[in-house]
Every structure is written in structure tokens, then in C-alpha cells.
Design a protein around this motif. Structure first.
Motif, mmCIF file in Angstrom:
data_model
loop_
_atom_site.group_PDB
_atom_site.id
_atom_site.type_symbol
_atom_site.label_atom_id
_atom_site.label_comp_id
_atom_site.label_asym_id
_atom_site.label_seq_id
_atom_site.Cartn_x
_atom_site.Cartn_y
_atom_site.Cartn_z
ATOM 1 N N LEU A 65 0.828 -1.208 0.000
ATOM 2 C CA LEU A 65 0.000 0.000 0.000
ATOM 3 C C LEU A 65 0.860 1.255 0.000
ATOM 4 O O LEU A 65 0.569 2.225 -0.717
ATOM 5 C CB LEU A 65 -0.925 -0.017 1.219
ATOM 6 N N ALA A 68 2.253 1.770 -3.450
ATOM 7 C CA ALA A 68 1.248 2.326 -4.364
ATOM 8 C C ALA A 68 1.017 3.811 -4.118
ATOM 9 O O ALA A 68 0.847 4.586 -5.065
ATOM 10 C CB ALA A 68 -0.066 1.552 -4.202
ATOM 11 N N ILE A 69 1.044 4.235 -2.847
ATOM 12 C CA ILE A 69 0.785 5.639 -2.540
ATOM 13 C C ILE A 69 1.955 6.526 -2.979
ATOM 14 O O ILE A 69 1.768 7.599 -3.570
ATOM 15 C CB ILE A 69 0.508 5.807 -1.029
ATOM 16 N N ALA A 71 4.321 5.903 -5.197
ATOM 17 C CA ALA A 71 4.927 5.424 -6.440
ATOM 18 C C ALA A 71 5.721 6.491 -7.185
ATOM 19 O O ALA A 71 6.826 6.214 -7.666
ATOM 20 C CB ALA A 71 3.842 4.828 -7.345
ATOM 21 N N TYR A 112 4.553 1.306 -10.395
ATOM 22 C CA TYR A 112 3.292 1.906 -10.831
ATOM 23 C C TYR A 112 2.212 0.838 -11.027
ATOM 24 O O TYR A 112 1.023 1.118 -10.864
ATOM 25 C CB TYR A 112 3.504 2.688 -12.125
ATOM 26 N N THR A 114 1.744 -1.662 -9.096
ATOM 27 C CA THR A 114 1.182 -1.923 -7.765
ATOM 28 C C THR A 114 -0.006 -1.011 -7.494
ATOM 29 O O THR A 114 -1.015 -1.439 -6.924
ATOM 30 C CB THR A 114 2.268 -1.705 -6.696
ATOM 31 N N ARG A 115 0.111 0.241 -7.915
ATOM 32 C CA ARG A 115 -1.002 1.173 -7.729
ATOM 33 C C ARG A 115 -2.232 0.719 -8.513
ATOM 34 O O ARG A 115 -3.362 0.733 -7.982
ATOM 35 C CB ARG A 115 -0.586 2.576 -8.170
ATOM 36 N N LEU A 118 -3.859 -2.412 -6.706
ATOM 37 C CA LEU A 118 -4.532 -2.136 -5.436
ATOM 38 C C LEU A 118 -5.754 -1.244 -5.617
ATOM 39 O O LEU A 118 -6.749 -1.411 -4.903
ATOM 40 C CB LEU A 118 -3.543 -1.501 -4.458
ATOM 41 N N VAL A 119 -5.689 -0.300 -6.549
ATOM 42 C CA VAL A 119 -6.851 0.571 -6.760
ATOM 43 C C VAL A 119 -8.046 -0.240 -7.238
ATOM 44 O O VAL A 119 -9.145 -0.155 -6.677
ATOM 45 C CB VAL A 119 -6.500 1.694 -7.764
ATOM 46 N N ASN A 266 -0.369 -2.519 -14.754
ATOM 47 C CA ASN A 266 -0.490 -3.361 -13.571
ATOM 48 C C ASN A 266 0.382 -4.586 -13.798
ATOM 49 O O ASN A 266 1.016 -4.724 -14.846
ATOM 50 C CB ASN A 266 -1.955 -3.733 -13.279
#
Length: 362
Positions: A65, A68-69, A71, A112, A114-115, A118-119, A266
Motif C-alpha cells: 500500500l 502504491a501511494i 509510487a 506503478y 502496484t497502484r 490495489l486501486v 499493472n
């Protein structure tokens, strides 16, 4: 005629001087009873995440997390920036995970990506969990045709195939947005949790504390929020984790087969481009990190789920506590024979030796 009057005056006398000790104790006990609130019940329910399995899974998930935040600050390059002079380079100090066939930095794409995972996973899971709670708890609390209708609706969505539906919907758009993909994944992932919540709610609605709240005239929203939902938190959390696992796997699968636009970064799109450019098996740095991230996120969610199961199931909880206690004492909990602690064995041997010497002396 005087005796009844004296009894009446004793009954109405306030608690204080001259009051019997039993009445004082009961009054003090009643004054210290605290009314249950949703916050107190919620804090007690969150104890399911205090065991080592859930804590480990939450730490791993928290790392993903944070990646992702943050990135843009973690990735050293633009994930789509091309460098034709450094194509298919192995991992180095300049490119931690190597480069692609057109010189894109794999590590930046992984960060990127990962974002994106998770989103979509969180949006789909939140939608599915909210729908499961609303439909499942309502169907479990109500009776008659209303409950049966909601149960039939859950059965319909339970057999609805997510992958073919996603392919059909995505084919209608040239560039389907991620929110649409998350909505389809959430729409097809709430039915199983709703069925489990309905069954548990039907069991709770006949419990003594729910019947007492109903008899006291408590409003319906307080009965559900304060009396029932905190007792369902373990099942809701387990359903949330399972739904997110399915959403992440569904997203990466759709991206790998090319249903999701490859411009939406992703982990699945990284595997898609690696497969399209024949990266298997020579250029391992292109596809192995993405596969490891999918596996590691799945392990984190599985550990959280195992921890919740251990908290909910008393037999698993007692077995886990017993195994941890044996490990602290230096014993193997998986041994097939009963073990004896070394210090206890040494003490028993010393006592046996002393008894033998005493008998020989005698």
C-alpha cells in the motif's frame, strides 16, 4: 396493621444510611454496568488482527500500500519512457530490475503497476463487501418472502461468470476505464459473502441478547449496528480478504490475456508484454518480479485470512496458542511423540540419581 406500613417505608427508603448491605452492593453493581456501543464492540472485534499470522499479512499488505501511494517518489524513471540504447538489459545499478525490449525500466513499471492492482482490487472489494452486508444481513434478519427473494438474488449472482461477462463488457469499449472493470469484478463477487452473512444473521437473530434488545424497544438500526454487526466482523473481514484475493487474480488474468487495455499499468500487463515479446525464459527479470509480487500479495491476504480463522475457531485458536507456547519452551509442536523439556529431564535425572544413592547408602 403497623407491620405493612413499616415494610412499605423500608422499600421506598433511598439507598444510604440504614439500607441493607445486599441492596447497596446490587445498586453499586448496577451503576457500574456500561452500555455497549458500536465503538466498543468494534474494538473488541478488531482483536482478530492481533495474532502473528494476521500481523504478518497486514505488514506485507501495508508495504504494498505504501509503494502504491508513494509510487512517483519510489520509481526512478517514468514507466513508459523508452531508451533504445538500453534494451533488454539485465538488472544493474542503473536499472534495478533490468529493461524491456524498448528500454523501459521494469522496476518503475512494477511500482506503478502496484497502484493499478490495489486501486482496482480495493474498489471492487469495497463494492462487493457493502453489497454483501446489505443483502446478506437484511435477508438474514427479515422473514418470509422478502428473505427468500434476496436469497434467490444471491443465488443468481453466485453462478454469474465474471470472466466471460468482463470480456463481453470490455469488447463494447475501445478503452474501458478501470472503474468499470472494478465495478464488474465487485458486481460478480458479492454473492458468496452475502450467503454466509445471511446464514450467520439467521443464527444471531434468535440469540438472547438480540431478543432482549428487541424486547426493550431498541430501534432496528441499533440492533443491527450494535448488537449484530460486531458479532459478524470476523466473517465480514474474512469475506473482504477473500473477495480482494479474487479481484486481484481476476484483474491480472484479464490483463494477461489482453482484455484490459495494455496502457493501464499493472502486474498483469507486465506479464502480457513479456509474453508477447518472447521473454520466457531468457529474460527472467521481465516476468519473474511481477509473478513474485502477485504471489506475495496472495500470501499476505492468505495469512490475514488464516489469522481470522484462528481467531474465530476456538479449536484453531487453542491449537495455535499451544504451539506457540511449546516453541517458546524449545519444543517441536509437530513432533509425533511427547517431548520433555531438557531442564525438566535433567532435573528428573538428578532426582533419580539422588534416590538411587540414598537407597544404596541405606
Amino acid at each position: 396493621m403497623n407491620a405493612p406500613a413499616e415494610n412499605t417505608s423500608t422499600l421506598v427508603q433511598p439507598v444510604g444510611a440504614g439500607t441493607p448491605e445486599t441492596a447497596s452492593v446490587l445498586t453499586a453493581g448496577l451503576s457500574t454496568v456500561k452500555k455497549k456501543t458500536f465503538g466498543s464492540q468494534l474494538r473488541a472485534s478488531l482483536a482478530m488482527f492481533s495474532n502473528p499470522k494476521s500481523a504478518t499479512g497486514l505488514i506485507i499488505f501495508g508495504i504494498f500500500l505504501l509503494v502504491a501511494i508513494f509510487a512517483p517518489w519510489i520509481a526512478p524513471y517514468d514507466p513508459t519512457a523508452q531508451n533504445l540504447s538500453a534494451t533488454l538489459q539485465p538488472p544493474s545499478f542503473q536499472h534495478l530490475l533490468g529493461t524491456t525490449h524498448i528500454g523501459e525500466d521494469v522496476f518503475s513499471q512494477l511500482v506503478y503497476g502496484t497502484r493499478g492492482v490495489l486501486v482496482v482490487g480495493l474498489i471492487a472489494t469495497i463494492m462487493a463487501t457493502v453489497m454483501a452486508i446489505v443483502v446478506g444481513v437484511t435477508a438474514g434478519y427479515l422473514r418470509g418472502w422478502k428473505s427468500e427473494s434476496l436469497s434467490a438474488l444471491s443465488n443468481v449472482f453466485l453462478v454469474l461468470p465474471a470472466l466471460p461477462l468482463m470480456i463481453i463488457i470490455a469488447s463494447q469499449f475501445q478503452d474501458p476505464p478501470l472503474i468499470l472493470i472494478a465495478a464488474v469484478l465487485g458486481l460478480t463477487g458479492w454473492a458468496w459473502g452475502a450467503r454466509v452473512l445471511r446464514a450467520q444473521t439467521m443464527s444471531l437473530r434468535n440469540r438472547d441478547f438480540v431478543q432482549a434488545a428487541r424486547a426493550n424497544g431498541e430501534p432496528l438500526h441499533r440492533i443491527i449496528l450494535v448488537e449484530m454487526l460486531p458479532n459478524l466482523m470476523a466473517i465480514i473481514a474474512s469475506s473482504f480478504v477473500g473477495t480482494m484475493t479474487a479481484a486481484v487474480l481476476g484483474l491480472t488474468t484479464l490483463a494477461f490475456i489482453g482484455v484490459i487495455p495494455v496502457s493501464n499499468l499493472n502486474w498483469g500487463t507486465i506479464l502480457f508484454w513479456a509474453q508477447q515479446n518472447n521473454a520466457f525464459p531468457d529474460y527472467w527479470w521481465w516476468y519473474v518480479p511481477a509473478g513474485l509480487c502477485i504471489a506475495l500479495l496472495g500470501v499476505a491476504l492468505a495469512l490475514i485470512n488464516f489469522g481470522i480463522d484462528e481467531y474465530v475457531n476456538p479449536r484453531l485458536r487453542s491449537a495455535g496458542e499451544r504451539a506457540r507456547a511449546m516453541k517458546k519452551k524449545g519444543m517441536d509442536p509437530n513432533a509425533a511423540v511427547t517431548q520433555v523439556r531438557p531442564d525438566l529431564a535433567a532435573g528428573a535425572g538428578a532426582r533419580s540419581g539422588r534416590s538411587k544413592s540414598e537407597r544404596s547408602t541405606a
